[in-house]
Design a protein around this motif. Sequence first.
Motif, PDB file in Angstrom:
ATOM      1  N   ARG A  21      -7.336  -6.790  -4.489  1.00 57.17           N
ATOM      2  CA  ARG A  21      -7.222  -7.000  -3.047  1.00 57.17           C
ATOM      3  C   ARG A  21      -7.119  -5.670  -2.287  1.00 57.17           C
ATOM      4  N   VAL A  22      -6.341  -4.720  -2.829  1.00 54.25           N
ATOM      5  CA  VAL A  22      -6.143  -3.452  -2.104  1.00 54.25           C
ATOM      6  C   VAL A  22      -7.262  -2.444  -2.391  1.00 54.25           C
ATOM      7  N   GLY A  23      -8.183  -2.811  -3.286  1.00 54.80           N
ATOM      8  CA  GLY A  23      -9.343  -1.939  -3.531  1.00 54.80           C
ATOM      9  C   GLY A  23      -9.141  -0.864  -4.576  1.00 54.80           C
ATOM     10  N   LEU A  24      -8.102  -1.005  -5.385  1.00 54.47           N
ATOM     11  CA  LEU A  24      -7.900  -0.014  -6.455  1.00 54.47           C
ATOM     12  C   LEU A  24      -8.840  -0.284  -7.631  1.00 54.47           C
ATOM     13  N   PHE A  25      -9.089  -1.573  -7.943  1.00 54.80           N
ATOM     14  CA  PHE A  25     -10.015  -1.946  -9.013  1.00 54.80           C
ATOM     15  C   PHE A  25     -11.030  -2.952  -8.466  1.00 54.80           C
ATOM     16  N   THR A  26     -12.207  -2.987  -9.072  1.00 50.37           N
ATOM     17  CA  THR A  26     -13.217  -3.977  -8.696  1.00 50.37           C
ATOM     18  C   THR A  26     -12.995  -5.253  -9.503  1.00 50.37           C
ATOM     19  N   LYS A  27     -13.716  -6.307  -9.103  1.00 50.65           N
ATOM     20  CA  LYS A  27     -13.600  -7.580  -9.813  1.00 50.65           C
ATOM     21  C   LYS A  27     -14.048  -7.441 -11.266  1.00 50.65           C
ATOM     22  N   LYS A  28     -15.105  -6.655 -11.463  1.00 51.11           N
ATOM     23  CA  LYS A  28     -15.634  -6.431 -12.820  1.00 51.11           C
ATOM     24  C   LYS A  28     -14.606  -5.700 -13.683  1.00 51.11           C
ATOM     25  N   GLU A  29     -13.928  -4.725 -13.098  1.00 54.97           N
ATOM     26  CA  GLU A  29     -12.918  -3.966 -13.840  1.00 54.97           C
ATOM     27  C   GLU A  29     -11.724  -4.843 -14.200  1.00 54.97           C
ATOM     28  N   VAL A  30     -11.342  -5.728 -13.302  1.00 49.93           N
ATOM     29  CA  VAL A  30     -10.227  -6.638 -13.577  1.00 49.93           C
ATOM     30  C   VAL A  30     -10.572  -7.557 -14.749  1.00 49.93           C
ATOM     31  N   ARG A  31     -11.820  -8.068 -14.753  1.00 49.58           N
ATOM     32  CA  ARG A  31     -12.251  -8.915 -15.879  1.00 49.58           C
ATOM     33  C   ARG A  31     -12.211  -8.135 -17.199  1.00 49.58           C
ATOM     34  N   SER A  32     -12.642  -6.871 -17.120  1.00 52.24           N
ATOM     35  CA  SER A  32     -12.632  -6.018 -18.318  1.00 52.24           C
ATOM     36  C   SER A  32     -11.201  -5.820 -18.821  1.00 52.24           C
ATOM     37  N   ILE A  33     -10.245  -5.619 -17.902  1.00 51.69           N
ATOM     38  CA  ILE A  33      -8.842  -5.448 -18.291  1.00 51.69           C
ATOM     39  C   ILE A  33      -8.323  -6.718 -18.964  1.00 51.69           C
ATOM     40  N   ARG A  71      -6.510   6.534  -8.658  1.00 52.08           N
ATOM     41  CA  ARG A  71      -7.188   5.755  -7.615  1.00 52.08           C
ATOM     42  C   ARG A  71      -6.370   5.772  -6.319  1.00 52.08           C
ATOM     43  N   ARG A  72      -5.055   5.674  -6.435  1.00 51.25           N
ATOM     44  CA  ARG A  72      -4.187   5.725  -5.249  1.00 51.25           C
ATOM     45  C   ARG A  72      -4.379   7.052  -4.510  1.00 51.25           C
ATOM     46  N   ALA A  73      -4.409   8.135  -5.284  1.00 54.45           N
ATOM     47  CA  ALA A  73      -4.584   9.465  -4.676  1.00 54.45           C
ATOM     48  C   ALA A  73      -5.960   9.574  -4.013  1.00 54.45           C
ATOM     49  N   HIS A  74      -6.960   8.953  -4.654  1.00 55.45           N
ATOM     50  CA  HIS A  74      -8.333   9.055  -4.149  1.00 55.45           C
ATOM     51  C   HIS A  74      -8.506   8.326  -2.814  1.00 55.45           C
ATOM     52  N   ILE A  75      -7.895   7.126  -2.711  1.00 52.66           N
ATOM     53  CA  ILE A  75      -8.071   6.355  -1.469  1.00 52.66           C
ATOM     54  C   ILE A  75      -6.863   6.480  -0.536  1.00 52.66           C
ATOM     55  N   ALA A  76      -5.888   7.307  -0.952  1.00 54.38           N
ATOM     56  CA  ALA A  76      -4.682   7.563  -0.141  1.00 54.38           C
ATOM     57  C   ALA A  76      -3.948   6.266   0.193  1.00 54.38           C
ATOM     58  N   TYR A  77      -3.727   5.432  -0.819  1.00 63.03           N
ATOM     59  CA  TYR A  77      -3.009   4.165  -0.639  1.00 63.03           C
ATOM     60  C   TYR A  77      -1.724   4.231  -1.467  1.00 63.03           C
TER      61      TYR A  77
END
Length: 595
Positions: A21-33, A71-77
Amino acid sequence: MAEIVQQRIEERIPELEQLERVGLFTKKEVRSIIKRVTALEYKLHRLMVNKEDFITYVQYEINVLELIKKRRAHIAYQFKREEIEYPVIHRINSVFRRATNKWKDDVQLWLSHVAFCKKWATKSQISKVFSAMLAIHPDKPALWIMAAKSELEDRSSSESARHLFLRALRFHPNNKKVYQEYFRMELLHCEKLRKQKEELEKAEIDLGEYEFSAEILSGKLAEVVYRDATGKITEAEFVISLLNIAAIFDFTQELQDLVLQDLQANYTGDSLTWDFMARRELEAPGAGEELQTAKGRASDISRREERCCQVYEEGVKSLNSEPMWTCYVGFCLERLKRKTNVQELKDKRQERLLGVLQRAHDSSQLKEDYYKNWLQILLSSGDGEAAASVAMAATQRYSQSVSTWSLSLQTLMQLGSGDMSELFQDALTHVNPKESLPLWQLQVQWSAANQSPEETEAVFKRGLLSAVTAVSTEMKESYLDWSYSTGGYKKARKTFTSLQENRPLTKAFFTTMIQIEKEQETPKMNKLRDYYERALQEFGTSDDDLWLQYIQEELGPLGQPENCGKIHWRAMKFLEGESVERFITKYTLLQTGHL
């Protein structure tokens, strides 16, 4: 098992949804996890679990945490940490607990858990981990020290650190390291309180009824630890180590004076006390005016060194032992090695050292290693007569030492003094025959350079009769080399023929003769074959390289390639164990031109 795994995966859904939801991971990455975690969970819930499966699981979760951080550092979230990171950290701690409960003896596993807690800011967990670990491993002082340091540094709790040190001393009442670190901790605590008081006074904050204890601020708790420690461990080295710790802090002068008095009163029977007290004289403050010029500085250093030597002189009068003289000589040698442009200081240091060496030798307390330094100084200063005298004295003092005999004989060879032949015989009589090889090599070297060929040959023949395998085999190889260098091919061949049945033999003995034959203008292949065949009689069952060299010789310009097949067949028949596989590999490489 499937139900448990499914439950674990479902527990992850809220955090995974937040990641997406916050854009740290994509849907595809979540499925992979989910796919990867499902496989890891199944491994953890098998009937027979492996430690490696737990480690792999933890490492994967840590990698996910690291990726979230990037990812947090990259998108400043920087929001929703409680819903994203905290569940992951809680899960890793849970897996670590399961692993350490199952493999309690694995200290590294416990320490990995501690390292994780420190890195991911779960310091409240560190105390629990250390507490559980120390319940299992109370016999390891290093873990108690680590736990106490963690309480002091990570949680700023000197009270908890003190409690852990006291518990550690119940299990290890005579452990030096525990006492040293406990002593250091009390001084650190005292330093911290002094800084706090200073900052509060600067800020002019009214503390009300609270007051800093003057005794604690002056280091009285550390003094209590010191008295308890020295009551149980009565060693000068330990007391000095505590004094060195106290010297790090600028408020411990009173404590240092106490330790020094104790050292001088109770530990004068130990050479380390005298050594420490003497070296302290080097740190004494010098006259400011003299330090402006190089000569003035040298004069100041010279006076300090004289004061040091006065303390050492008192030490050797009180304690005429080898450790005491070793400290004294070590100090003088150390000062001589220090660079200086003032020749007068350099000469004075050398004169002092030579005097101390002589007196230590006269007292029969000079350590063996220092004779080498003594000889080097005498030789470098051109005093050959004194060097010869010291060399002879060293062999009398350490008559069974091979290294001392080697050094002394080399010195006498260099100076050309003394009846060397008799000295070598004397040396070989005194030392252990099993350690005598360096002396035989030295005698052969001297004889070849200074005696007639007949006398040198006699030395070789005496060496061949040695019951020590290392000596007799080395003499065979050296004798063959010497025969070739002095008498040519015929002499070498004669020597080889006379020795080839005289076991034990070495491969180098045969390869030397093979090399000699190949160096001739017209090498004879028949003789080379004889040498190889004779060598293979000795080493054919284990040395695959020897068979390959024989084959390569036949493939050469002097050989007959048609013989290679027979040699290969014989090698396969004679070689044993792993040498067969090595031979097959190398022979294949040879055939394909890669060897």
